[in-house]
Design a protein around this motif. Structure first.
Motif, PDB file in Angstrom:
ATOM      1  N   PRO A 100       0.803  -1.231   0.000  1.00 31.45           N
ATOM      2  CA  PRO A 100       0.000   0.000   0.000  1.00 31.45           C
ATOM      3  C   PRO A 100       0.829   1.272   0.000  1.00 31.45           C
ATOM      4  O   PRO A 100       0.361   2.320  -0.471  1.00 31.45           O
ATOM      5  CB  PRO A 100      -0.841  -0.128   1.281  1.00 31.45           C
ATOM      6  CG  PRO A 100      -0.123  -1.123   2.131  1.00 31.45           C
ATOM      7  CD  PRO A 100       0.550  -2.072   1.188  1.00 31.45           C
ATOM      8  N   GLU A 101       2.061   1.199   0.498  1.00 31.03           N
ATOM      9  CA  GLU A 101       2.889   2.405   0.551  1.00 31.03           C
ATOM     10  C   GLU A 101       3.650   2.663  -0.746  1.00 31.03           C
ATOM     11  O   GLU A 101       4.374   3.655  -0.859  1.00 31.03           O
ATOM     12  CB  GLU A 101       3.869   2.326   1.719  1.00 31.03           C
ATOM     13  CG  GLU A 101       4.834   1.151   1.661  1.00 31.03           C
ATOM     14  CD  GLU A 101       4.326  -0.074   2.411  1.00 31.03           C
ATOM     15  OE1 GLU A 101       3.250  -0.579   2.028  1.00 31.03           O
ATOM     16  OE2 GLU A 101       5.010  -0.530   3.349  1.00 31.03           O
ATOM     17  N   LEU A 102       3.501   1.786  -1.731  1.00 30.47           N
ATOM     18  CA  LEU A 102       4.206   1.940  -3.003  1.00 30.47           C
ATOM     19  C   LEU A 102       3.223   2.153  -4.142  1.00 30.47           C
ATOM     20  O   LEU A 102       2.078   1.698  -4.079  1.00 30.47           O
ATOM     21  CB  LEU A 102       5.051   0.691  -3.307  1.00 30.47           C
ATOM     22  CG  LEU A 102       6.207   0.377  -2.375  1.00 30.47           C
ATOM     23  CD1 LEU A 102       6.928  -0.876  -2.855  1.00 30.47           C
ATOM     24  CD2 LEU A 102       7.187   1.538  -2.294  1.00 30.47           C
ATOM     25  N   PRO A 103       3.659   2.804  -5.220  1.00 32.86           N
ATOM     26  CA  PRO A 103       2.801   2.889  -6.407  1.00 32.86           C
ATOM     27  C   PRO A 103       2.654   1.506  -7.046  1.00 32.86           C
ATOM     28  O   PRO A 103       3.464   0.607  -6.806  1.00 32.86           O
ATOM     29  CB  PRO A 103       3.566   3.848  -7.331  1.00 32.86           C
ATOM     30  CG  PRO A 103       4.995   3.713  -6.902  1.00 32.86           C
ATOM     31  CD  PRO A 103       4.954   3.474  -5.417  1.00 32.86           C
ATOM     32  N   ALA A 104       1.639   1.344  -7.844  1.00 32.99           N
ATOM     33  CA  ALA A 104       1.392   0.061  -8.501  1.00 32.99           C
ATOM     34  C   ALA A 104       2.402  -0.187  -9.613  1.00 32.99           C
ATOM     35  O   ALA A 104       2.899   0.747 -10.254  1.00 32.99           O
ATOM     36  CB  ALA A 104      -0.019   0.039  -9.084  1.00 32.99           C
ATOM     37  N   THR A 105       2.710  -1.463  -9.839  1.00 34.37           N
ATOM     38  CA  THR A 105       3.419  -1.847 -11.056  1.00 34.37           C
ATOM     39  C   THR A 105       2.590  -1.421 -12.260  1.00 34.37           C
ATOM     40  O   THR A 105       1.360  -1.493 -12.241  1.00 34.37           O
ATOM     41  CB  THR A 105       3.643  -3.365 -11.074  1.00 34.37           C
ATOM     42  OG1 THR A 105       4.596  -3.712 -10.060  1.00 34.37           O
ATOM     43  CG2 THR A 105       4.162  -3.846 -12.424  1.00 34.37           C
ATOM     44  N   LEU A 106       3.268  -0.973 -13.305  1.00 32.79           N
ATOM     45  CA  LEU A 106       2.594  -0.571 -14.536  1.00 32.79           C
ATOM     46  C   LEU A 106       2.881  -1.572 -15.636  1.00 32.79           C
ATOM     47  O   LEU A 106       4.016  -2.021 -15.799  1.00 32.79           O
ATOM     48  CB  LEU A 106       3.067   0.815 -14.986  1.00 32.79           C
ATOM     49  CG  LEU A 106       2.814   1.991 -14.049  1.00 32.79           C
ATOM     50  CD1 LEU A 106       3.366   3.270 -14.668  1.00 32.79           C
ATOM     51  CD2 LEU A 106       1.330   2.150 -13.761  1.00 32.79           C
TER      52      LEU A 106
END
Length: 398
Positions: A100-106
């Motif tokens: 939750p503390e990281l951006p999502a993989t794209l």
């Protein structure tokens, strides 16, 4: 550290060979370190339409943030924060919703990533020169000259080989350098109708292991999949290109008969929607990352194979780390040695793990690999950061 200041290695200009992922990011990071970089690309134009889909993990996005390119790339990517591990019978083995503390993989087509990075770099003042295929390079006491197939040349303080897994710069640095290692699998991708008869949770990447492996996720308007066809002796690139898509699709359907959900995905994929990617390869350990004023970057030195999900992200990390070392250390040689010491352990460990997955994809095991929990497996990958603001103090003599 201030942008565009003087750098410790005394490097003012850099020749960057290769305009894929590593090259533009390196040029941006070098510019931030006070070095003017020009990117020389072998293709006659920007490499649009090259390659299939790839994933850009949170660690790669963090590297892009250092050079201000993260927003440009987010605009062309599809967030896929979660993952689901399953077997070929449809049994769910493990799931993970992302940190939750990281951006999502794209997820994105490779050519869109190339274009986004190139457009951003050009907007920031980086110069790109096309139709420049490197054939040789020679050093002097205070510079290096690149010679191109069209008879032209260019000279700079250093030369960076970001020219991919079949790097010419790698063989210039070391004529005995290893070649890419074939992983026993031909790679394919494709598109299937969104209503393919089974549930696919939006935002989750699925990995279904078994007698054959398939990955898939829900795209904006259809399902996107990638799969392997084991082949002990790979056909040549020319043979791969000349084989009709209908034949490849028939072979894949035969292999994935009874696979859940591979059989259904392939049944709903037309020959026009098949992507023939080619041989799955990785770079084994490269003995010499640099020589004199020349250094390797990205897939040219540490391509981990697509099984890692980290190829582009590792290239971005390395580009930023290389620029940081050139900024802080007194000579190119010391900067290159520090860069190698900082990067080699991480990239080679990831490459070895990907090689183990390749053996499963090649049909050497009928069982899903005994992966650790997704959180445990992904944490050291996704949380890694290149600390741009910290000064490099690596002891290269150790």
């Amino acid at each position: 550290m201030s942008d565009n200041g003087s750098n410790g290695a005394g490097v003012r200009t850099a020749l960057v060979v290769g305009g894929g992922v590593a090259g533009p990011v390196a040029a941006l990071a070098l510019r931030k370190a006070g070095i003017t970089a020009t990117v020389y690309e072998a293709y006659p134009t920007a490499a649009d339409g090259v390659g299939a889909w790839l994933g850009l993990a949170p660690n790669g996005l963090a590297g892009l943030a250092v050079v201000g390119a993260d927003a440009a790339v987010r605009a062309v990517g599809q967030p896929v924060p979660g993952m689901v591990m399953a077997d070929g019978a449809g049994n769910r083995l493990a799931g993970f919703g992302g940190f939750p503390e990281l951006p999502a993989t794209l997820a994105m087509p490779r050519d869109r990533l190339f274009r986004a990075l190139t457009d951003h770099a050009v907007a920031e003042g980086v110069r790109f020169v096309y139709d420049k295929r490197l054939v040789a390079a020679e050093e002097t006491a205070d510079g290096v000259t690149a010679h191109f197939a069209d008879g032209t040349s260019a000279t700079g303080d250093i030369l960076i080989g970001a020219d991919g897994i079949r790097s010419t710069v790698r063989t210039v640095i070391d004529p005995q350098a290893p070649a890419p290692e074939y992983g026993g699998v031909l790679s394919f991708g494709g598109y299937a109708a969104a209503d393919s008869g089974f549930d696919v949770e939006p935002g989750a990447m699925y990995f279904a292991f078994g007698r054959a492996f398939m990955g898939y996720w829900r795209g904006p308007d259809r399902l996107i999949w990638f799969a392997g066809l084991p082949a002990d002796t790979p056909p040549s690139p020319a043979d791969v290109a000349q084989t009709p898509a209908t034949e490849w699709l028939a072979r894949l359907r035969e292999l994935y008969a009874g696979h859940v959900p591979g059989e259904q995905l392939l049944r709903r994929t037309s020959p026009d929607d098949l992507m023939v990617v080619g041989r799955m390869e990785r770079m084994p350990s490269v003995p010499h990352w640099h020589r004199g004023r020349m250094v390797l970057l990205g897939d040219a030195v540490h391509a981990p194979s697509s099984s890692s999900g980290q190829g582009a992200s590792l290239a971005i990390e390395s580009a930023v780390e290389l620029a940081r070392c050139l900024r802080d250390l007194p000579t190119p040689g010391e900067a290159f040695a520090a860069y190698e010491r900082l990067r080699r352990p991480r990239v080679e460990a990831i490459g070895r793990n990907a090689a183990a997955v390749n053996r499963v994809k090649a049909g050497k095991s009928e069982h899903a690999p005994a992966f650790p929990a997704p959180e445990e497996m992904l944490r050291p990958l996704h949380f890694h950061r290149v600390e741009w603001e910290e000064k490099v103090t690596v002891d290269v003599s150790a």
